[in-house]
Design an enzyme around this catalytic site. Structure first.
Site: not given
Ligand code: PA5
Length: 434
Positions: A285, A306, A420
């Site tokens: 951010e 892995h 948003k």
């Protein structure tokens, strides 16, 4: 002091490269400490480390004591910077399975309001059945959708179980001192509140009540964490490459300039996974804007060797790694011998698990460096409460300096609003009509 070793980045980088950016790192550090750069009104986190408990910290300790005595479960509601720090801290110090065997006196701690998953909610509701619980609502703005929905639902559960007055005594709010819906709700409902200072952004707030209340409820003394941050603030103020923060910042920025645009942040501790999440948010951010930024990814070794191991070893050479190591714990496991030796492991009998882990680390480091991946290593030393505070301050400082070096404002996050806006439009939120 955290030891940063950049000897495994030589190749793509050279010593003259490092020396050439010394002035840039210095300037970025000055911009931060002189509080004269973009976003400097969000530098309150620089002042959070304090040597003596404040009135707020005393109240945090008292609230934590009450919660510990009265609750089997403590639910912490929040998302992003209002969630990742406390979860990372508790899991690092007490392990990802810290809730096992806990109850009244040392409550279990669960996190809510960090997802919109109904399955997650159903699971939490089942966990709370028949249990005494308290809640902390953490939101600086007080209007974030995910925690707001969880708050409604948990308040309803609390009120049904304890009545209005009982619920009130079990609800704590951590928010802006003056503004926002949560501040207003807390005032109207009479909840005890703690403050997120207006000049501290979410992802830099772990050393406020955001982190300290959940830590205290987990039995971790806030002042021990704080004193680690105090020491870090002094030690990492050094303005030279003897400062490990500088080495980290310079190396990662130089690698980025050489096309290494993905940083994988790794540790060999399962309890470090959420710390990786906290670091990911901090750097993601803060730096990812204006078309720039190193993409931060966290991984856990050896499990991710892995899964991601193949990509790291032989995939596109646009990555570098930051590998974090801690001193081994005092209690060790010695590998036994087996007379049949069908698994062929007797060559390790008598060796400790730490011995094997160390060799896995050294083997991985050498393999990845041979595969053309520069690796920054960090030796954290002993893991304890103070180290946690030191690490939080170390990475926050590194992030602020690094973002200024990159030429972006480390303290805003304008891009987060786009999803948003679309979501609110789709939900028909008043004021967001098409
Ligand atoms: O770092 C940030 O600022 C964000 O991650 C916020 O912490 C997150 O969006 C939650 O915001 P709030 O605390 O206002 O609910």
């Amino acid at each position: 002091m955290i030891k940063v070793d950049i000897s495994n980045v030589w190749g793509p980088l050279s010593l003259p490269d490092l020396l050439a950016v010394e002035k840039e790192v210095f300037d970025a550090h000055m911009t931060l400490s002189d509080r004269c750069g973009e976003g400097s009104d969000f530098l309150g986190w620089l002042d959070l480390p304090i040597e003596e408990p404040t009135e707020e910290i005393c109240r945090i300790r008292s609230a934590a004591k009450r919660i510990r005595e009265s609750s089997d479960v403590f639910v912490v509601i929040g998302i992003g910077g209002s969630y990742l720090g406390p979860r990372a801290a508790i899991e690092l110090l007490q392990g990802a399975n810290h809730n096992i065997g806990k109850g009244k006196g040392n409550p279990q701690i669960y996190f809510a309001g960090n997802t919109l998953s109904t399955r997650h909610w159903n699971e939490l509701q089942r966990l709370l059945e028949g249990k005494d619980f308290s809640i902390a609502i953490i939101s600086k703005s007080g209007t974030t959708t995910e925690p707001a929905i969880a708050t409604r639902a948990l308040r309803w559960l609390l009120e049904r179980k304890y009545g209005t007055e009982g619920a009130k005594a079990r609800t704590y709010a951590i928010t802006d001192p003056v503004k926002g819906a949560l501040r207003q709700m807390a005032a109207e409902e009479g909840w005890e509140t703690f403050v997120i200072p207006p000049n501290v952004g979410g992802r830099y707030s772990v050393l406020t009540a955001v982190g300290l209340l959940p830590l205290a409820v987990a039995g971790i003394d806030p002042m021990e964490v704080m004193l680690g941050a105090v020491a870090a603030k002094k030690e990492y103020d050094l303005r030279s490459f003897e400062n490990p923060v500088w080495l980290y910042v310079a190396a990662r920025n130089l690698l980025y300039r050489k096309g290494k645009c993905i940083e994988i942040f790794e540790s060999f501790e399962p309890g470090f996974k959420m710390m990786g999440g906290w670091w990911q948010q901090l750097f993601g951010e803060s730096e990812g804007k204006d078309g720039k930024g190193i993409f931060p990814v966290s991984a856990e070794f050896t499990p991710d060797l892995h899964s991601l191991g193949q990509m790291i070893q032989q995939g596109e050479r646009n990555i570098f790694e930051t590998m974090v190591r801690f001193d081994p714990p005092e209690q060790t496991l010695t590998i036994g011998s087996d007379y049949k030796n069908l698994d062929g492991l007797n060559y390790l009998s008598g060796k400790t698990l730490d011995f094997v882990d160390e060799k896995a680390y050294l083997g991985t480091l050498a393999a990845h460096v041979d595969g053309g991946v520069p690796v920054i290593t960090m030796d954290m030393g002993r893991l304890d409460n103070a180290k946690l505070g030191e690490m939080f301050y170390f990475f926050e400082l590194a992030c602020g300096i690094s973002a200024y070096m990159l030429g972006v404002n480390p303290f805003n996050q304008p891009g987060v609003e786009f999803y948003k806006r679309n979501m609110f439009q789709l939900l028909g939120k008043p004021g967001y009509e098409v």
